[in-house]
Write a protein that holds these residues in place. Sequence first.
Motif, short mmCIF file in Angstrom:
data_model
loop_
_atom_site.label_atom_id
_atom_site.label_comp_id
_atom_site.label_asym_id
_atom_site.label_seq_id
_atom_site.Cartn_x
_atom_site.Cartn_y
_atom_site.Cartn_z
N GLU A 125 10.32 2.99 -2.87
CA GLU A 125 9.33 3.04 -3.82
C GLU A 125 10.01 3.05 -5.46
O GLU A 125 9.42 2.45 -6.39
N ARG A 173 -2.56 7.35 1.04
CA ARG A 173 -0.94 7.21 0.88
C ARG A 173 -0.39 8.59 0.82
O ARG A 173 0.73 8.82 1.57
N SER A 174 -0.83 9.32 0.05
CA SER A 174 -0.03 10.73 -0.31
C SER A 174 -0.02 11.58 0.94
O SER A 174 0.83 12.30 1.30
N ASP A 179 2.21 2.21 -3.55
CA ASP A 179 1.34 2.77 -4.63
C ASP A 179 -0.26 3.32 -4.09
O ASP A 179 -0.88 3.34 -5.12
N GLY A 180 -0.65 2.95 -2.88
CA GLY A 180 -1.77 3.33 -2.42
C GLY A 180 -2.84 2.16 -2.98
O GLY A 180 -4.11 2.57 -2.58
N ARG A 181 -2.63 1.11 -3.24
CA ARG A 181 -3.48 0.07 -3.58
C ARG A 181 -4.26 -0.21 -2.27
O ARG A 181 -4.04 -0.21 -1.18
N PHE A 184 0.74 -1.11 -0.05
CA PHE A 184 -0.02 0.05 0.15
C PHE A 184 1.01 1.37 -0.03
O PHE A 184 0.43 2.32 -0.69
N GLY A 241 -6.31 3.61 -1.08
CA GLY A 241 -6.35 4.93 -1.84
C GLY A 241 -5.02 5.52 -1.95
O GLY A 241 -4.27 5.72 -0.89
N GLU A 242 -4.64 5.99 -2.99
CA GLU A 242 -3.62 6.96 -3.27
C GLU A 242 -3.76 8.26 -2.25
O GLU A 242 -2.88 8.69 -1.72
N ASP A 243 -4.92 8.57 -2.21
CA ASP A 243 -5.06 9.88 -1.53
C ASP A 243 -4.72 9.73 0.10
O ASP A 243 -4.06 10.66 0.47
#
Length: 538
Positions: free
Chosen positions: A342, A293-294, A284-286, A281, A289-291
């Motif tokens: 990453e 993660r970011s 890449d936020g799998r 996760f 969600g990428e939101d």
Amino acid sequence: MSDLLAGIPAPARPDLSARLRAALFDGQVGEGEPGAVIAVYRDGVLVASACAGVADIRGQDQSAGQDQDQSSGPGSADHDALTADTLMNIASISKQMAAAAILIAARDGALDLDADLRGLVPELRVPGVTLRNCLNHTAGLPDYLAVAYTVGMPEIEIAALSVFLDWVTTLDGLEFAPGQRQSYSNTGYVLAALALERAVGRPFPEVLAESVLVPLGMTKSFSTTVLGEFSAGMAFSFSQEGPGEFVKETMGVGEVEPVRGVNGDGEVITSLNEFGVWQAFLLDGRVLGEDIRSQLLARTTLTDGTKTTYGFGIEHETKAETAGYVHSGGMWAFSAYSIVDEKSGLSVACFANRGGYRASEAAWKAMHLASGFGDIAGDWFATQSLMGARIEVLSAGDLAARTGLGEEPETATWRGGRVWEGDDDFARIEPRGRDLEVTSWFGIAERYERLDPAGGHPAHLPGEYAERAFGRAFVFEERGSELWLVPPGREPERVKPFGRRDAEWIGETTLGWVIADLEAGGRVRVGLGTFSAELVRR
């Protein structure tokens, strides 16, 4: 895997799992002792692991949760070995997951990251602290564990939620204005988890499982709800009192009444086999969600505009050529470390139930081995003279290099690319194709070739020999499984196996190196540097 040192192949190199075990555990974790587990993942999939030690060294049924003797030596009972399935307390690495659960709730509208925390946690009487401040350590809150240490209160006592909240009500000020500075505080994460719990009306461990753990497939992982909560397959932790002597840490299991404990700052119990999906996760936020993660990864900006290296439960750290998302954990003699790179898609996790084990150092060494940066590590021998080199890659990417088994290592500092510089015998180290070029302080460069593991000494080597020039006697003796040399005019000493190359076996003594052909009747030499004495069997 990516190979940053593709120019130095390793003939007959063991697989990564074997290399991890040899580099990180051999000689450090004895049989029947508490130990550690480590894994390397690519894209969240476990590709190599090593485990050493046991989950519990005491003579008891773990599932009963009844504490018996507090101290024990290794081998006192036959207990389950630590494996990739063993559940371990990952302590402060849990903060990443707690932050994710809070961010998911905020995304769903249940929380406001920038609202005054007193709206959900009125026990905190100091104004101006927000959830965001708690998650990035800018709240100015004193650390409750540091307070307990200062006043002589056991950690297990202040870890009871009621005791913690009683202490929070006594706070009449902050260490600095929120957002002004960044200071690591477990207090903020406990308050943030409590705010989430009150906002959604369910215990934090349930919310964490529902929003983070279960969606990722971490179905055996959990966050403890009460002090001393125990699950089958979970390791106990032990601090070391002396060589081979360990004492069980107070984790509350069978020791305290089951009362509600704090959450958010630690308390997640997981295994190597389940943790990889969390690191995936972070790549890449799998799933979550990428939101989310970011937001976890975003570096904190202080009120003066300074950007720090810490996000929400994530530290940004670069060592050698790896820029990692990292965090450490340590509690009750458990220690843990996580690295996610990453760029390469590689990640590493190390969990230990043995006090004093340096999980962070082990994890970084594992990352260097996995990425290929660590391929320079191993045993090497000069192609022209009789000189050996044993090289270890340190966690920061520097090298510990020694000319023999008994020598103190010199540090060679990584200078970028494939160059390390030090002093004395290792002024410069640089891979050259399959070989290694080592330059000494006086400017002489020597090529070294990689050695294979030495194994046992050649069976034909023991016997009496004479040196060609003066006829002085050298005797090789077998003493048990060891090879010993009786040189002329000196005390006998063990010949320590160093390595093999082509058809030669190489051992080390204080007198110099022993080089013997693997085939019976071949050459046997003893020497150091440019000189060697040819030995002839009598």
